[in-house]
Each structure stands twice: as C-alpha cells, then as structure tokens.
Enzyme design. Structure first.
Site, PDB file in Angstrom:
ATOM      1  N   SER A 129       0.834  -1.292  -0.191  1.00 49.99           N
ATOM      2  CA  SER A 129      -0.168  -0.021  -0.117  1.00 49.99           C
ATOM      3  C   SER A 129       0.861   1.223   0.044  1.00 49.99           C
ATOM      4  O   SER A 129       1.843   1.347  -0.821  1.00 49.99           O
ATOM      5  CB  SER A 129      -0.777   0.087   0.913  1.00 49.99           C
ATOM      6  OG  SER A 129      -1.866   1.064   1.139  1.00 49.99           O
ATOM      7  N   ASP A 134      -8.005  -4.853  -6.289  1.00 47.07           N
ATOM      8  CA  ASP A 134      -7.346  -3.952  -5.067  1.00 47.07           C
ATOM      9  C   ASP A 134      -7.764  -2.208  -5.841  1.00 47.07           C
ATOM     10  O   ASP A 134      -7.147  -2.053  -6.667  1.00 47.07           O
ATOM     11  CB  ASP A 134      -5.989  -4.509  -5.052  1.00 47.07           C
ATOM     12  CG  ASP A 134      -5.576  -3.553  -3.850  1.00 47.07           C
ATOM     13  OD1 ASP A 134      -6.057  -2.477  -3.477  1.00 47.07           O
ATOM     14  OD2 ASP A 134      -4.280  -3.919  -3.527  1.00 47.07           O
ATOM     15  N   HIS A 174      -7.447  -5.617  -1.000  1.00 49.57           N
ATOM     16  CA  HIS A 174      -6.465  -4.659  -0.688  1.00 49.57           C
ATOM     17  C   HIS A 174      -5.788  -5.299   0.569  1.00 49.57           C
ATOM     18  O   HIS A 174      -4.439  -5.024   0.945  1.00 49.57           O
ATOM     19  CB  HIS A 174      -6.644  -3.285  -0.328  1.00 49.57           C
ATOM     20  CG  HIS A 174      -5.475  -2.598  -0.130  1.00 49.57           C
ATOM     21  ND1 HIS A 174      -4.307  -2.371  -1.122  1.00 49.57           N
ATOM     22  CD2 HIS A 174      -5.133  -1.612   1.055  1.00 49.57           C
ATOM     23  CE1 HIS A 174      -3.398  -1.542  -0.728  1.00 49.57           C
ATOM     24  NE2 HIS A 174      -3.858  -1.127   0.477  1.00 49.57           N
TER      25      HIS A 174
END
Length: 500
Positions: free
Chosen positions: A325, A388, A483
C-alpha cells in the site's frame, strides 16, 4: 463534533506567491467548498483558478482544465474521509481492543474461565509483542514458508517466475505484512520466527503533519556476513482515513529530472519544501537538522544512514526494499531519491524493489527516471491482486494530474493465477461502470473461496471470523477487501505465473 481538518500546520496561512519556474499542483481538500466541487463537475474553468488549488507559475500558465469528473470525485472522497476521521479512529481502536481481548483470553469461554481464576488479560498496552493490529487479526501468519536466506537466492540474476525469485518474494510479502505491527511484534517475528537479525524499527517525523507518521524496519538475514539488508515500509492503516486520503490525493510537485511526484508520499519520506522549483531545496541531500525537533528522525535520512552502516558491516550484502500500500509507494520513492542524490554506494548494491498493492507515485517521467537511474529497475516488481482499489489511485487524470505506474506488474486474479502485464491493470481508474459486475462478482467469489480454500490448500489457509467479516466489506465497496495483505500472501504462496 466538527469534521477533522486534514490540513498541515503550514496550510493555516495563505500559501506564498509562486516562485518563477515552479511546477506544482497542490489541492487542499479542507479548503474546497461544495460549490467548487459542483463547479468542477459542470464547468470548464481552469483547475488552477480555484481557491483550494495552489499551483506553480508554470503550471498555472498552462490553463489546466478538469478534463473529466475525476478531480471532483477525488475532492468528494477526501471530504468524506475527512469527516469520518475521528469515528473511524475511535471505532478502530475499540474494535482492535475487543478482538485482542478475546484473542488473548482464548475466546469467550476463556474469558469466563480467566475471570473465575483471576487471570484475565486486558490489552491496555499496544506496544507489546502479542498486540495485533487489524492486519494481523485478519491474517496472523508469521512464518516464512520456505524460510529462504539471501545466500540461497542468487540476487544478481533474479528472473520473474523462477524458484529463486519466488523464495525472495516470500520474504518481501511477509515483511510488508508485518510492517503494520508494533516494534516489539516485528522484532519477535524477525528474530525468533524467521531467525533473521533485527536491526531496528524507525518511527519517523513528518514536518507537515507535525507527528511521527512514517514507520519502517530494517533486518539482515544474518547477524554476521549477511547477504541481505531488508528495508520494509509500513502501509496505509486500516482505520486511518488520513492515510487513505493521502493515497487518493492528486497533488504533485515537479522535481526536475524526477518528473512530477505525488506530494503526500514525498512528505511521508521526508520532503522539506512544497515548492516545485528546486529539487535540492525540496529534498536536500543532507539531513535538515535545524528543521527536525530534538529526538525525532526523518525517514529518508535515517534509513539511508542505517542501510549504509549495514552495507559497510556486511560487504557481501545486497539491499531489498519492500512495502504494501502506501508502504509500497515509499519503497519506490526511497531508491528514487537515492538516485536523485547520486548515492551510488547504496544503489550499486540494490537488488530488488518489491511492492504489493502500491498506489501510483508519479508521472511517466518519474517512471522513466526510476528505470534509467535505479539499478534495481530490472527487478522493480509491482504485485497487484485483482480489483484492489489502491493500485488504481491516485487517478490518472490528465492534464491535471498524470499518474502512471512503472516496473513489472504481476497481476493475480481471484484464483491466484498470475500473469505479467505489459500495461496497466484492468479498470485502471476503478470507477469504470463496465467492470461493476465483475468487481462485485469477484468480491462474492473471494468470500466463498475463503470459506473453503483450506480444504484444498491446507490449514494455513483457514480463515477465521474476523477475516471473513472483513472480506464481506467487499460486497459494499469492491476492491477494499482485495487490498488486504492476506490475499497477497496467498497469491505469492499459491499463485502460478504465466510468463508469455
């Protein structure tokens, strides 16, 4: 209570007039009015004419127009994230406390028994090895499946899909996952589970937020004669809407040869000035001692020092950088700024940059800068799991904000079948209605698959109630549950990659 403002302290006063030659476009969502957002949707006024936009003189001279609805949509998303900051923070803290309380005491029956025996455990300290964030509560795996060491991996000749490449991928995906936890947890896993050498955990200062907002850890595969120096950045925290707002923000500054770079990620790494004129002033080569409060450290400068020390200590070692991320964005920016500063001693020993669910960092010029100037560009690997949402932000919204990906993208579908993509991922800006059915279908498929995957793959893939409930959020907002580092670990361990 009034919605929390995500403004930086320096934004409390009007921005200084632009300097000659500045290239920047900084959007300050706390200053955007709903009438501005409505105007963005309906009119073709230059974006640089709005009071919430701080543009450099070169940028303003181009007369940039919105082009489409993505700029307005971004402002709406950031307004929503701003308004939910405190509720999300409080709910997250309460939920993590409750789940840790249940876990520490062995479930509901364990709580009753521990009350009777006066052994009840209450998780009041978040900095102990057994306190888990939501990431670890969803996926508590800590072991390295193949327990690889750098000595077993030829890091000078990594080929996508090879056995050696897979062994290194196992290390980086797990390092990216545990980076979300506290320092004591990370040290325990690195030292006692992986049998690596824990160098340190670094809680780093962001001068614009005026708090320690960036975390990373460093480890080596051995205490002596190490072959790997591992740097892992922490990513977007589940309940921190400020982190999510940073991910979607369209703001950028120009840094000379580096091109246009996302300003939020730069600030997290150690940016010193917002101006888009002089890269050396924005990100000076030497640590700005006068700008940093006593006892604080800045991510880029501290990690550069630590990595250099480890390379001197371990003459054979090669550097591997990773993150999930927002941590993936920082994992890309760290070597890019090293290249900007011509830190050849470190770059010459950089073996790999592996990111998972990484947001876009800059424009095409930045991607080309990284490819040309960073030695590990041949093994800059971006892993993306299905829909995602984070790899699809910040939105690529030319001419306002041109964001694109670099590196080699390995894209895994819902059954962990991977393939190397030549271009961007499907549905690159996330809100293409043509993908709606597929996205919701994938979210439902992931939920059903999670209930039964362990039957085929083994007990390590059995998912508990917390994980299943988290996956169910994908039925509301597809791409959020995708995610989770959980699917990235599964993809690395179970995935098959088509190399054609």
């Amino acid at each position: 209570m009034a919605a929390r403002q995500l403004a930086y302290p320096s934004e409390a006063v009007p921005p200084p007039p632009p300097k000659a030659g500045e290239q920047k476009l900084i959007m300050r969502p706390e200053k955007a009015r709903f009438v501005d957002i409505l105007s963005l949707m309906l009119l073709r006024k230059p974006v640089t004419s709005y009071p919430f936009v701080d543009a450099g003189d070169q940028t303003a001279a181009t007369g940039i127009t919105p082009g489409d609805l993505l700029v307005a949509l971004t402002q709406l998303i950031q307004k929503l994230l701003d308004a939910t900051y405190y509720p999300a923070k409080w709910i997250g803290a309460a939920l993590e406390f409750l789940l840790n309380f249940i876990t520490l005491n062995g479930g509901l029956l364990g709580i009753i028994w521990n009350i009777i025996t006066r052994k009840l455990m209450v998780p009041l300290n978040r900095d102990v090895p057994n306190f888990l964030t939501m990431v670890a509560l969803v996926d508590g795996r800590t072991e390295l499946k193949q327990n690889p060491t750098a000595a077993a991996v030829n890091m000078l000749n990594l080929q996508v899909g090879s056995h050696e490449w897979q062994r290194l991928l196992e290390v980086t995906v797990m390092a990216a996952k545990i980076a979300y936890e506290n320092a004591a947890y990370i040290e325990n896993v690195v030292s006692n589970v992986w049998k690596f050498n824990f160098v340190g955990h670094y809680n780093c200062w962001n001068k614009f937020l005026q708090l320690d907002a960036t975390q990373a850890f460093v480890a080596t595969d051995r205490a002596k004669n190490a072959d790997m120096v591992l740097v892992s950045f922490r990513g977007t925290q589940v309940f921190d809407t400020q982190d999510w707002s940073t991910d979607v923000n369209l703001s950028w500054i120009g840094l000379g040869d580096m091109g246009h770079v996302h300003i939020g990620f730069l600030k997290a790494l150690g940016l010193q000035e917002e101006g888009g004129q002089d890269a050396e002033r924005a990100f000076p080569r030497n640590a700005p001692a006068d700008e940093v409060p006593s006892g604080k450290i800045v991510a880029y400068y501290e990690l550069r020092k630590v990595v250099r020390e480890q390379l001197l200590k371990h003459p054979r070692a090669r550097v591997v950088v990773t993150g999930h991320s927002l941590g993936g964005a920082l994992a890309v920016l760290f070597p890019a700024v090293l290249a900007l500063h011509e830190e050849r001693d470190i770059l010459g020993r950089l073996a790999a940059v592996h990111t998972y669910g990484q947001p876009r960092v800059g424009n095409d010029a930045f991607a080309e800068f990284f490819r040309a100037r960073v030695a590990a560009a041949k093994d800059y690997l971006r892993v993306v799991y299905r829909y995602d949402v984070v790899p699809r932000v910040p939105f690529d919204a030319p001419p306002v904000a041109e964001f694109s990906h670099g590196g080699t993208c390995v894209y895994y579908d819902g059954w962990y079948d991977g393939r190397v993509l030549a271009g961007d991922v499907p549905n690159p800006n996330y809100f293409d209605s043509r993908y709606a059915l597929s996205m919701y279908g994938n979210a439902l498929g992931d939920l059903v698959k999670a209930m039964f995957l362990w039957v085929k793959a083994g007990r390590d893939y059995r998912e508990g109630a917390v994980s299943l409930h988290f996956r169910a959020t994908g039925l509301l907002v597809p791409g959020v549950a995708s995610h989770s580092p959980h699917d990235y670990v599964n993809a690395v361990r179970l995935g098959r990659i088509a190399l054609n």
